[in-house]
Enzyme design. Sequence first.
Site, PDB file in Angstrom:
ATOM      1  N   HIS A 272       0.886   1.511 -13.335  1.00 52.34           N
ATOM      2  CA  HIS A 272       1.670   0.350 -13.759  1.00 52.34           C
ATOM      3  C   HIS A 272       3.130   0.782 -13.863  1.00 52.34           C
ATOM      4  O   HIS A 272       3.419   1.865 -14.372  1.00 52.34           O
ATOM      5  CB  HIS A 272       1.143  -0.129 -15.127  1.00 52.34           C
ATOM      6  CG  HIS A 272       1.810  -1.381 -15.607  1.00 52.34           C
ATOM      7  ND1 HIS A 272       1.635  -2.595 -14.988  1.00 52.34           N
ATOM      8  CD2 HIS A 272       2.655  -1.599 -16.646  1.00 52.34           C
ATOM      9  CE1 HIS A 272       2.346  -3.507 -15.630  1.00 52.34           C
ATOM     10  NE2 HIS A 272       2.976  -2.932 -16.629  1.00 52.34           N
TER      11      HIS A 272
ATOM     12  N   ILE B  97      -7.286  -9.359 -12.003  1.00 49.99           N
ATOM     13  CA  ILE B  97      -7.819  -9.005 -13.321  1.00 49.99           C
ATOM     14  C   ILE B  97      -9.308  -8.797 -13.125  1.00 49.99           C
ATOM     15  O   ILE B  97      -9.998  -9.640 -12.529  1.00 49.99           O
ATOM     16  CB  ILE B  97      -7.531 -10.121 -14.332  1.00 49.99           C
ATOM     17  CG1 ILE B  97      -6.018 -10.233 -14.533  1.00 49.99           C
ATOM     18  CG2 ILE B  97      -8.237  -9.844 -15.651  1.00 49.99           C
ATOM     19  CD1 ILE B  97      -5.583 -11.432 -15.340  1.00 49.99           C
TER      20      ILE B  97
ATOM     21  N   MET C  82      -4.098  -6.581  -7.086  1.00 50.01           N
ATOM     22  CA  MET C  82      -3.551  -7.617  -7.960  1.00 50.01           C
ATOM     23  C   MET C  82      -4.628  -8.591  -8.427  1.00 50.01           C
ATOM     24  O   MET C  82      -4.593  -9.781  -8.111  1.00 50.01           O
ATOM     25  CB  MET C  82      -2.412  -8.345  -7.246  1.00 50.01           C
ATOM     26  CG  MET C  82      -1.248  -7.438  -6.933  1.00 50.01           C
ATOM     27  SD  MET C  82      -0.673  -6.547  -8.403  1.00 50.01           S
ATOM     28  CE  MET C  82       0.797  -5.735  -7.791  1.00 50.01           C
TER      29      MET C  82
ATOM     30  N   GLY D  90       0.765  -1.239   0.000  1.00 51.06           N
ATOM     31  CA  GLY D  90       0.000   0.000   0.000  1.00 51.06           C
ATOM     32  C   GLY D  90       0.796   1.288   0.000  1.00 51.06           C
ATOM     33  O   GLY D  90       0.305   2.308   0.470  1.00 51.06           O
ATOM     34  N   SER D  91       2.008   1.280  -0.604  1.00 46.55           N
ATOM     35  CA  SER D  91       2.757   2.550  -0.587  1.00 46.55           C
ATOM     36  C   SER D  91       2.093   3.597  -1.489  1.00 46.55           C
ATOM     37  O   SER D  91       2.098   4.790  -1.162  1.00 46.55           O
ATOM     38  CB  SER D  91       4.218   2.335  -0.979  1.00 46.55           C
ATOM     39  OG  SER D  91       4.368   2.068  -2.347  1.00 46.55           O
ATOM     40  N   ASN D  92       1.509   3.183  -2.603  1.00 43.96           N
ATOM     41  CA  ASN D  92       0.787   4.162  -3.433  1.00 43.96           C
ATOM     42  C   ASN D  92      -0.450   4.675  -2.713  1.00 43.96           C
ATOM     43  O   ASN D  92      -0.770   5.870  -2.794  1.00 43.96           O
ATOM     44  CB  ASN D  92       0.391   3.535  -4.773  1.00 43.96           C
ATOM     45  CG  ASN D  92       1.511   3.611  -5.782  1.00 43.96           C
ATOM     46  OD1 ASN D  92       1.809   4.684  -6.301  1.00 43.96           O
ATOM     47  ND2 ASN D  92       2.169   2.493  -6.032  1.00 43.96           N
TER      48      ASN D  92
ATOM     49  N   GLU E 253       6.116   6.897  -9.047  1.00 41.71           N
ATOM     50  CA  GLU E 253       4.708   6.468  -8.953  1.00 41.71           C
ATOM     51  C   GLU E 253       3.935   7.345  -7.972  1.00 41.71           C
ATOM     52  O   GLU E 253       2.828   7.813  -8.259  1.00 41.71           O
ATOM     53  CB  GLU E 253       4.617   5.008  -8.484  1.00 41.71           C
ATOM     54  CG  GLU E 253       5.071   3.975  -9.484  1.00 41.71           C
ATOM     55  CD  GLU E 253       4.672   2.558  -9.065  1.00 41.71           C
ATOM     56  OE1 GLU E 253       3.581   2.372  -8.502  1.00 41.71           O
ATOM     57  OE2 GLU E 253       5.470   1.627  -9.297  1.00 41.71           O
TER      58      GLU E 253
ATOM     59  N   ARG F 122     -14.469 -15.503 -10.080  1.00 41.88           N
ATOM     60  CA  ARG F 122     -14.154 -14.109 -10.378  1.00 41.88           C
ATOM     61  C   ARG F 122     -15.398 -13.220 -10.506  1.00 41.88           C
ATOM     62  O   ARG F 122     -15.496 -12.160  -9.895  1.00 41.88           O
ATOM     63  CB  ARG F 122     -13.318 -14.033 -11.667  1.00 41.88           C
ATOM     64  CG  ARG F 122     -12.801 -12.648 -11.982  1.00 41.88           C
ATOM     65  CD  ARG F 122     -11.902 -12.650 -13.208  1.00 41.88           C
ATOM     66  NE  ARG F 122     -10.779 -13.562 -13.074  1.00 41.88           N
ATOM     67  CZ  ARG F 122      -9.672 -13.323 -12.364  1.00 41.88           C
ATOM     68  NH1 ARG F 122      -9.549 -12.182 -11.724  1.00 41.88           N
ATOM     69  NH2 ARG F 122      -8.718 -14.200 -12.286  1.00 41.88           N
TER      70      ARG F 122
HETATM   71  C1  GAR Z   1       3.275  -0.761  -7.552  1.00 46.19           C
HETATM   72  O1  GAR Z   1       4.579  -0.770  -8.072  1.00 46.19           O
HETATM   73  C2  GAR Z   1       2.270  -0.715  -8.691  1.00 46.19           C
HETATM   74  O2  GAR Z   1       2.672   0.079  -9.774  1.00 46.19           O
HETATM   75  C3  GAR Z   1       2.210  -2.169  -9.059  1.00 46.19           C
HETATM   76  O3  GAR Z   1       2.178  -2.840  -7.825  1.00 46.19           O
HETATM   77  C4  GAR Z   1       2.953  -2.095  -6.880  1.00 46.19           C
HETATM   78  C5  GAR Z   1       2.132  -1.925  -5.645  1.00 46.19           C
HETATM   79  O4  GAR Z   1       2.910  -1.344  -4.639  1.00 46.19           O
HETATM   80  N1  GAR Z   1       1.079  -2.458  -9.875  1.00 46.19           N
HETATM   81  C6  GAR Z   1       1.127  -3.300 -10.905  1.00 46.19           C
HETATM   82  O5  GAR Z   1       2.110  -3.946 -11.209  1.00 46.19           O
HETATM   83  C7  GAR Z   1      -0.169  -3.406 -11.699  1.00 46.19           C
HETATM   84  N2  GAR Z   1       0.034  -4.175 -12.876  1.00 46.19           N
HETATM   85  P1  GAR Z   1       2.242  -0.634  -3.401  1.00 46.19           P
HETATM   86  O6  GAR Z   1       1.319  -1.677  -2.761  1.00 46.19           O
HETATM   87  O7  GAR Z   1       3.381  -0.304  -2.491  1.00 46.19           O
HETATM   88  O8  GAR Z   1       1.504   0.560  -3.875  1.00 46.19           O
END
Ligand code: GAR
Length: 226
Positions: A141, A124, A122, A43-45, A206, A97
């Site tokens: 991404h 689809i 994560m 969850g850093s984003n 990001e 799904r």
């Molecule tokens: C991030 O790097 C994001 O861009 C990637 O997962 C990571 C999640 O990190 N997403 C993908 O690869 C989508 N295809 P986070 O949990 O620290 O935000």
Amino acid sequence: MTNASPQEQIRQAPLSLGEGPGGKLPVEAGRKARLAILLSGRGSNMLALVKATQTGILKDLAEVAVVFSNQPDAPGLAFAAEQGCPVAALPSQGRKREAFDAEAAALLQQYQPDFVVLAGYMRILSPAFIQPFAGRIINIHPADTHQHQGLHAYEWAFDNHLPETKITVHLVDEGLDTGPILAQQTVDLRGADTLAEVERRGLAVEHDLYARTLAALITTPSKTSC
Ligand code: GAR
């Protein structure tokens, strides 16, 4: 390729998504956009977006309606709760799904989000999830989605000794990372000799790009209503 440091690269001019005049703002003036942020892991984003709504570029533009996870024990969910965000979880393990997605969409609709913001979610997504929020689901991404789709984009860049990667924010459609691109920013990977360093540089971009893209989306009149 750019010679700017990662820090210099993330301090760029505000984005404009460049829609023509005469459209409608996606959120009525005088109210903040409601964000449903979805994650499956650390969850850093999500944290960067929460901070942007608290003290950053999204402060007057957006609020977190809910942080949702398909993994009830995702560390990001606990971090969101610590920040005072409403949180919700629905375990996806063992579920079909379409049935899971329909239930997740119904749950999220209770929070009346203007945008569904995927932040390391994560999964689809099936039409059962996409249709209720069509045109309002956004993803980040770690690569150019024309060059790499799906998981492990930083590993792909590192293993292939790429001199750069291009962080991409895009609208989500029913394909895997096929939706229209909203914003991209190049990360210089030259000299990054560990995967951890590749990720560190990429995530710094990001965290900044996602908030700036959302700010541009919220303030840009659109011909298609959201
Ligand atoms: C991030 O790097 C994001 O861009 C990637 O997962 C990571 C999640 O990190 N997403 C993908 O690869 C989508 N295809 P986070 O949990 O620290 O935000």
